[in-house]
Design a protein around this motif. Structure first.
Motif, PDB file in Angstrom:
ATOM      1  N   THR A   1      70.960  40.281 -12.448  1.00 34.14           N
ATOM      2  CA  THR A   1      69.237  40.703 -13.138  1.00 34.14           C
ATOM      3  C   THR A   1      69.429  41.445 -14.165  1.00 34.14           C
ATOM      4  O   THR A   1      68.300  41.228 -15.079  1.00 34.14           O
ATOM      5  CB  THR A   1      68.070  41.039 -12.071  1.00 34.14           C
ATOM      6  OG1 THR A   1      68.906  39.823 -10.764  1.00 34.14           O
ATOM      7  CG2 THR A   1      67.186  41.259 -12.443  1.00 34.14           C
ATOM      8  N   SER A   2      70.133  42.459 -14.180  1.00 36.10           N
ATOM      9  CA  SER A   2      70.136  43.612 -15.404  1.00 36.10           C
ATOM     10  C   SER A   2      69.925  42.914 -16.887  1.00 36.10           C
ATOM     11  O   SER A   2      70.057  42.807 -17.300  1.00 36.10           O
ATOM     12  CB  SER A   2      70.957  45.000 -14.882  1.00 36.10           C
ATOM     13  OG  SER A   2      72.021  44.603 -15.041  1.00 36.10           O
ATOM     14  N   VAL A   3      71.725  41.895 -16.611  1.00 33.55           N
ATOM     15  CA  VAL A   3      72.330  41.449 -17.481  1.00 33.55           C
ATOM     16  C   VAL A   3      71.062  39.855 -18.467  1.00 33.55           C
ATOM     17  O   VAL A   3      70.636  40.745 -19.335  1.00 33.55           O
ATOM     18  CB  VAL A   3      73.442  40.103 -17.194  1.00 33.55           C
ATOM     19  CG1 VAL A   3      74.108  39.575 -18.677  1.00 33.55           C
ATOM     20  CG2 VAL A   3      74.710  41.693 -17.154  1.00 33.55           C
ATOM     21  N   ALA A   4      70.078  39.281 -17.276  1.00 34.34           N
ATOM     22  CA  ALA A   4      69.557  39.319 -17.290  1.00 34.34           C
ATOM     23  C   ALA A   4      68.647  39.297 -18.185  1.00 34.34           C
ATOM     24  O   ALA A   4      67.594  39.006 -19.253  1.00 34.34           O
ATOM     25  CB  ALA A   4      69.070  38.279 -16.518  1.00 34.34           C
ATOM     26  N   GLU A   5      68.023  39.833 -17.489  1.00 33.38           N
ATOM     27  CA  GLU A   5      66.938  40.779 -18.914  1.00 33.38           C
ATOM     28  C   GLU A   5      67.228  41.581 -19.816  1.00 33.38           C
ATOM     29  O   GLU A   5      66.516  41.765 -21.005  1.00 33.38           O
ATOM     30  CB  GLU A   5      65.610  42.616 -17.792  1.00 33.38           C
ATOM     31  CG  GLU A   5      65.946  41.588 -16.483  1.00 33.38           C
ATOM     32  CD  GLU A   5      65.383  43.312 -15.276  1.00 33.38           C
ATOM     33  OE1 GLU A   5      66.009  44.117 -15.342  1.00 33.38           O
ATOM     34  OE2 GLU A   5      64.776  42.668 -13.984  1.00 33.38           O
ATOM     35  N   ALA A   6      68.299  42.477 -20.082  1.00 35.77           N
ATOM     36  CA  ALA A   6      68.673  42.634 -20.716  1.00 35.77           C
ATOM     37  C   ALA A   6      69.093  41.572 -21.978  1.00 35.77           C
ATOM     38  O   ALA A   6      68.823  41.824 -23.472  1.00 35.77           O
ATOM     39  CB  ALA A   6      69.985  43.673 -21.375  1.00 35.77           C
ATOM     40  N   ALA A   7      69.436  40.033 -21.891  1.00 30.64           N
ATOM     41  CA  ALA A   7      69.749  39.413 -22.630  1.00 30.64           C
ATOM     42  C   ALA A   7      68.916  38.226 -23.122  1.00 30.64           C
ATOM     43  O   ALA A   7      68.330  38.276 -23.829  1.00 30.64           O
ATOM     44  CB  ALA A   7      71.068  38.298 -22.055  1.00 30.64           C
ATOM     45  N   GLY A   8      67.442  38.288 -22.007  1.00 30.35           N
ATOM     46  CA  GLY A   8      65.756  37.788 -22.398  1.00 30.35           C
ATOM     47  C   GLY A   8      66.187  36.668 -22.386  1.00 30.35           C
ATOM     48  O   GLY A   8      65.581  35.869 -22.022  1.00 30.35           O
ATOM     49  N   VAL A   9      67.339  36.203 -20.917  1.00 30.34           N
ATOM     50  CA  VAL A   9      67.148  34.981 -20.395  1.00 30.34           C
ATOM     51  C   VAL A   9      66.930  34.727 -18.551  1.00 30.34           C
ATOM     52  O   VAL A   9      66.916  36.124 -18.102  1.00 30.34           O
ATOM     53  CB  VAL A   9      68.736  34.324 -20.798  1.00 30.34           C
ATOM     54  CG1 VAL A   9      68.709  34.214 -22.114  1.00 30.34           C
ATOM     55  CG2 VAL A   9      69.779  35.325 -19.776  1.00 30.34           C
TER      56      VAL A   9
END
Length: 352
Positions: free
Chosen positions: A27-35
């Protein structure tokens, strides 16, 4: 942390010991990547369904945050573990270090985890090892497998298999050009006036050993040399004394060992017995392992591209594990890598 607090109680009480960093999540990766989280998941487990630019962006963000997917969850979702196994007959044999190095490099490039198994020069143990690891890996690279063809076929029905230094019907393999290499050895000996040599054979189950002897025997006939086979010998330095003593009962002026490790054991025994190499007996090995040029005298040997073999095998296995990959059939590819004779001081003119 408990040990730190015992030694530094004041620091612990006052909160001076930093708390461990929280592990990044999908989830944190998705938020940081905007996907979306599903895009992050596919970037790791099914990259073919993600735009190349997006995937590279997601992977860069994941690396910056220190995220790696949970292998268990990933396996449940995709049916793949992203782990492959490399099995070798003897992990202490320096020949296999090159294979391991190449396999590890190719696995890292393919984002696969590589595990290594030691078959202990035992075909029964090897088959049990493959069966035991089967559910935990996506496939196997079997190096110099000692299993008979029937056992390899049984194993290939349960998992994907690529062979190194071994060929078997229906299986992808990477092998050395022993036909050319053995011809180089015999031509080298013939050019120095040798009329006979002894081949010290390795394990009876060794596919490469059989090909080496076949090539040497055929090349000897072409050059008019007498070739004799002794063995089998365990391919270790400890087998060198018995092998060397056997050679000294003949009139042969040269000896070709199954591998460099056995050849080094032969050199050690010849030195103990006062036999001068190459003045009285020339010695040749196979593999050009690390240390072949350190022994006394430095060993003439047939060099194989072991690092490349390991890399090509893992690349082939990675291709077989991709979604939609076509299983191999009777026309499974066999990649043949060149060999080259490295001439050093252990071989020379035949005694007159």
């Amino acid at each position: 942390m408990a040990i730190v607090c015992q030694k530094l109680p004041d620091a612990c009480q006052h909160g001076l010991v930093p708390a461990p960093r929280r592990r990044a999540t999908i989830t944190s990766v998705a938020e940081a990547a905007g996907v979306a989280t599903s895009t992050v998941s596919r970037a790791f487990s099914n990259p073919g369904r993600v735009n190349h630019v997006t995937r590279e962006h997601v992977l860069a963000v994941a690396e910056r945050l220190g995220y790696s997917p949970n292998p268990t969850a990933q396996a449940l979702e995709s049916g793949r573990t992203n782990t492959v196994a490399l099995v070798v007959p003897d992990i202490t044999n320096p020949y296999f270090s090159g294979v391991v190095k190449g396999a590890e490099r190719a696995a890292a490039e393919a984002r696969l985890t590589l595990v290594i198994g030691d078959a202990q020069e035992n075909p029964v143990h090897e088959e049990r090892l493959v069966r035991r690891l089967g559910a935990a890996v996506d496939g196997f690279v079997l190096t110099a497998s000692r299993m008979p063809d029937e056992a390899l076929q049984r194993a290939s029905e349960l998992n994907r298999i690529v062979l190194v230094n071994r060929a078997s019907p229906g299986l992808t393999s990477v092998v050395a050009d022993f036909a050319s290499g053995t011809g180089q050895i015999v031509a080298h000996l013939a050019s120095h006036g040798h009329r006979s040599f002894v081949f010290l054979g390795g394990p009876a189950e060794s596919w490469s050993g059989a090909r080496r002897w076949a090539g040497l025997h055929a090349a000897a006939a072409e050059h008019g040399l007498e070739a004799t086979r002794f063995g089998p010998y365990t391919p270790t330095t400890a087998s060198g004394p018995a092998a060397a003593d056997a050679v000294l009962t003949t009139r042969a002026t040269a000896v070709v060992a199954h591998n460099d490790v056995l050849a080094i054991g032969v050199l050690q025994r010849l030195a103990e017995r006062g036999v001068r190499v190459p003045e009285q007996l020339s010695v040749v090995g196979f593999d050009d392992v690390f240390g072949a040029d350190f022994c006394h005298p430095p060993l003439t040997t047939l060099a194989e591209r072991t690092t490349e073999a390991g890399a090509r095998a893992v690349e082939a296995l990675a291709a077989l594990t991709r979604p939609g990959a076509t299983p191999t059939g009777e026309d499974a590819p066999v990649r043949v890598l060149p060999t080259q004779l490295v001439v050093r001081a252990s071989s020379g003119p035949a005694p007159t």
